[in-house]
Scaffold this motif. Structure first.
Motif, PDB file in Angstrom:
ATOM      1  N   ARG A  16      28.443  38.432  15.060  1.00  0.00           N
ATOM      2  CA  ARG A  16      28.560  38.121  13.615  1.00  0.00           C
ATOM      3  C   ARG A  16      27.974  36.686  13.451  1.00  0.00           C
ATOM      4  N   LEU A  17      28.661  35.855  14.014  1.00  0.00           N
ATOM      5  CA  LEU A  17      28.275  34.260  14.022  1.00  0.00           C
ATOM      6  C   LEU A  17      26.710  33.851  15.044  1.00  0.00           C
ATOM      7  N   ASP A  18      26.514  34.806  16.080  1.00  0.00           N
ATOM      8  CA  ASP A  18      25.328  34.525  16.760  1.00  0.00           C
ATOM      9  C   ASP A  18      25.836  33.394  17.517  1.00  0.00           C
ATOM     10  N   MET A  19      26.940  33.418  18.096  1.00  0.00           N
ATOM     11  CA  MET A  19      27.409  32.356  18.955  1.00  0.00           C
ATOM     12  C   MET A  19      27.919  32.974  20.261  1.00  0.00           C
ATOM     13  N   GLU A  20      27.832  32.219  21.259  1.00  0.00           N
ATOM     14  CA  GLU A  20      28.380  32.392  22.577  1.00  0.00           C
ATOM     15  C   GLU A  20      29.900  32.243  22.622  1.00  0.00           C
ATOM     16  N   THR A  21      30.438  33.185  23.612  1.00  0.00           N
ATOM     17  CA  THR A  21      31.858  33.076  23.849  1.00  0.00           C
ATOM     18  C   THR A  21      32.415  31.489  24.208  1.00  0.00           C
ATOM     19  N   GLY A  22      31.478  31.073  24.824  1.00  0.00           N
ATOM     20  CA  GLY A  22      31.932  29.499  25.324  1.00  0.00           C
ATOM     21  C   GLY A  22      31.777  28.727  24.252  1.00  0.00           C
ATOM     22  N   THR A  23      31.406  28.959  23.260  1.00  0.00           N
ATOM     23  CA  THR A  23      31.009  28.003  22.340  1.00  0.00           C
ATOM     24  C   THR A  23      32.133  28.047  21.438  1.00  0.00           C
ATOM     25  N   LEU A  24      32.519  29.365  20.772  1.00  0.00           N
ATOM     26  CA  LEU A  24      33.296  29.945  20.081  1.00  0.00           C
ATOM     27  C   LEU A  24      34.824  29.825  20.303  1.00  0.00           C
ATOM     28  N   THR A  25      35.028  30.190  21.651  1.00  0.00           N
ATOM     29  CA  THR A  25      36.611  30.006  22.093  1.00  0.00           C
ATOM     30  C   THR A  25      37.127  28.672  21.712  1.00  0.00           C
ATOM     31  N   PRO A  26      36.717  27.627  22.209  1.00  0.00           N
ATOM     32  CA  PRO A  26      37.208  26.327  21.926  1.00  0.00           C
ATOM     33  C   PRO A  26      37.500  25.999  20.483  1.00  0.00           C
ATOM     34  N   LEU A  27      36.198  26.495  19.663  1.00  0.00           N
ATOM     35  CA  LEU A  27      36.518  26.276  18.177  1.00  0.00           C
ATOM     36  C   LEU A  27      37.859  27.120  17.768  1.00  0.00           C
ATOM     37  N   LEU A  28      37.730  28.289  18.122  1.00  0.00           N
ATOM     38  CA  LEU A  28      38.928  29.174  17.692  1.00  0.00           C
ATOM     39  C   LEU A  28      40.347  28.482  18.208  1.00  0.00           C
ATOM     40  N   LYS A  29      40.325  27.873  19.229  1.00  0.00           N
ATOM     41  CA  LYS A  29      41.590  27.261  19.796  1.00  0.00           C
ATOM     42  C   LYS A  29      41.880  25.903  18.708  1.00  0.00           C
ATOM     43  N   ARG A  30      40.747  25.430  18.347  1.00  0.00           N
ATOM     44  CA  ARG A  30      41.197  24.128  17.211  1.00  0.00           C
ATOM     45  C   ARG A  30      41.466  24.719  16.094  1.00  0.00           C
ATOM     46  N   LEU A  31      41.217  25.671  15.630  1.00  0.00           N
ATOM     47  CA  LEU A  31      41.465  26.347  14.231  1.00  0.00           C
ATOM     48  C   LEU A  31      42.944  26.869  14.694  1.00  0.00           C
ATOM     49  N   GLN A  32      43.080  27.521  15.630  1.00  0.00           N
ATOM     50  CA  GLN A  32      44.634  27.853  15.726  1.00  0.00           C
ATOM     51  C   GLN A  32      45.570  26.671  15.827  1.00  0.00           C
ATOM     52  N   ALA A  33      45.380  25.788  16.501  1.00  0.00           N
ATOM     53  CA  ALA A  33      46.116  24.545  16.606  1.00  0.00           C
ATOM     54  C   ALA A  33      46.314  24.021  15.170  1.00  0.00           C
ATOM     55  N   ALA A  34      45.389  23.959  14.486  1.00  0.00           N
ATOM     56  CA  ALA A  34      45.181  23.505  13.059  1.00  0.00           C
ATOM     57  C   ALA A  34      46.091  24.533  11.976  1.00  0.00           C
ATOM     58  N   GLY A  35      46.330  25.525  12.487  1.00  0.00           N
ATOM     59  CA  GLY A  35      47.011  26.571  11.570  1.00  0.00           C
ATOM     60  C   GLY A  35      46.099  27.186  10.553  1.00  0.00           C
ATOM     61  N   VAL A  36      44.818  27.271  11.061  1.00  0.00           N
ATOM     62  CA  VAL A  36      43.684  27.915   9.847  1.00  0.00           C
ATOM     63  C   VAL A  36      43.784  29.562  10.575  1.00  0.00           C
ATOM     64  N   LEU A  37      43.948  29.727  11.785  1.00  0.00           N
ATOM     65  CA  LEU A  37      43.894  31.291  11.971  1.00  0.00           C
ATOM     66  C   LEU A  37      44.749  31.567  13.224  1.00  0.00           C
TER      67      LEU A  37
END
Length: 144
Positions: A61-82
């Protein structure tokens, strides 16, 4: 296929680059109070439109590679966003969902596009035409 003269193509590239940078800068004052970067905002908006999603679905949906998105998701999880959880029906899949905190910001997040429209000084019709043009550039029907 007609070749585009080199100078016109480079001018288009510079114009697109400048417009993308301006779009990120326009979002910054609305996103900073929420603790989000532009990329994090895009992920959050996509999740507001239907979560939970697998990492693969989100990448598509975001037209992103897993290697780009996964670190972003981990940061969002650490921040309590997701939240990131294993899919009970398929342990190989990780499901991404918004936290209750993020869902509480939904109205504010959904209001940002209107603020950007005003900042761009474009009508709704002009913005839709521009979006369709950019979608065509970003997702060509066939590789050339």
């Amino acid at each position: 296929m007609t070749k585009i003269p080199r100078s016109v193509a480079s001018e288009l590239s510079f114009a697109l680059h400048a417009a993308a940078n301006r779009m990120v800068r326009l979002h910054k004052p609305f996103l900073e109070p929420l603790g989000l970067t532009f990329s994090q905002y895009l992920v959050t908006l996509e999740l507001l439109n239907g979560a939970p999603l697998s990492v693969g679905e989100l990448c598509t949906r975001l037209d992103m590679e897993t290697g780009t998105l996964t670190p972003l998701l981990k940061r969002l999880q650490a921040a309590g966003v997701l939240t990131r959880t294993r899919d009970p029906s398929d342990e190989r899949r990780v499901l991404i969902d918004l936290s209750m905190h993020s869902r509480g910001m939904e109205e504010e997040l959904r209001g940002i596009p209107d603020k950007i429209r005003v900042a761009c000084q474009l009508t709704a019709d002009e913005l839709e035409t521009l979006r369709l043009t950019l979608d065509g550039l970003g997702r060509p029907l066939a590789d050339s």
